[in-house]
Design a protein around this motif. Structure first.
Motif, PDB file in Angstrom:
ATOM      1  N   TYR A  35    -112.628 -58.639  15.686  1.00  0.00           N
ATOM      2  CA  TYR A  35    -112.094 -57.328  16.022  1.00  0.00           C
ATOM      3  C   TYR A  35    -111.694 -56.611  14.741  1.00  0.00           C
ATOM      4  CZ  TYR A  35    -111.754 -59.242  20.716  1.00  0.00           C
ATOM      5  OH  TYR A  35    -112.054 -59.803  21.929  1.00  0.00           O
ATOM      6  N   ILE A  48    -106.128 -52.267  17.832  1.00  0.00           N
ATOM      7  CA  ILE A  48    -107.122 -53.339  17.883  1.00  0.00           C
ATOM      8  C   ILE A  48    -108.380 -52.735  18.496  1.00  0.00           C
ATOM      9  CG2 ILE A  48    -107.677 -55.620  18.797  1.00  0.00           C
ATOM     10  CD1 ILE A  48    -104.548 -55.966  19.038  1.00  0.00           C
ATOM     11  N   LYS A  50    -112.658 -52.883  19.321  1.00  0.00           N
ATOM     12  CA  LYS A  50    -113.874 -53.677  19.530  1.00  0.00           C
ATOM     13  C   LYS A  50    -114.970 -52.731  19.983  1.00  0.00           C
ATOM     14  CE  LYS A  50    -116.100 -57.633  20.090  1.00  0.00           C
ATOM     15  NZ  LYS A  50    -116.375 -58.540  19.021  1.00  0.00           N
ATOM     16  N   ILE A  68    -105.208 -60.853  19.357  1.00  0.00           N
ATOM     17  CA  ILE A  68    -106.603 -61.256  19.148  1.00  0.00           C
ATOM     18  C   ILE A  68    -106.751 -62.764  19.332  1.00  0.00           C
ATOM     19  CG2 ILE A  68    -108.447 -61.438  17.422  1.00  0.00           C
ATOM     20  CD1 ILE A  68    -107.416 -58.676  16.361  1.00  0.00           C
TER      21      ILE A  68
END
Length: 128
Positions: A35, A48, A50, A68
């Protein structure tokens, strides 16, 4: 030194609520566990990310890494609330368009869209 601007989807956005549709930052991302972590608001907010979608926000880098670590652990380690938000964020990923050869020529197909069209050069570049 040249600054790079990064942009990623805010899955919590609603018209006039919960921030902009896309977050934009010049923060340098840190890769951790597959990530990207962006310190979008220095010292305050770590996003975070993705596949171009912000899936969570934490108040410290340690919290972002811990989240994560939970995502990369077996699914049983996620709380029900965490699993819900991860599924919700992943559901908001924009569909990938495709190009299909037909008797009418190339068609640019956007999943969920009713209309098919011929791809322009920019669309073809994005697909390749």
């Amino acid at each position: 030194m040249t600054m790079t601007t990064h942009q990623y989807l805010n899955p919590w956005h609603e018209a006039g609520r919960y921030g902009p549709k896309y977050y934009t930052t010049e923060a340098t991302p840190r890769e951790y566990g597959g990530y990207l972590i962006f310190n979008r608001i220095p010292g305050v907010c770590w996003d975070i990310v993705k596949d171009g979608v912000c899936i969570a926000q934490r108040a410290r880098m340690k919290g972002a890494r811990g989240f994560i670590d939970q995502l990369n652990a077996p699914t049983a380690d996620l709380t029900e609330a965490q699993a819900y938000f991860v599924k919700r964020a992943l559901k908001n990923l924009p569909p990938k368009p495709t190009v299909e050869a037909t008797t009418a020529g190339l068609q640019y197909i956007i999943p969920g869209a009713e209309k098919r069209q011929r791809p322009n050069a920019t669309q073809l570049e994005l697909l390749l």
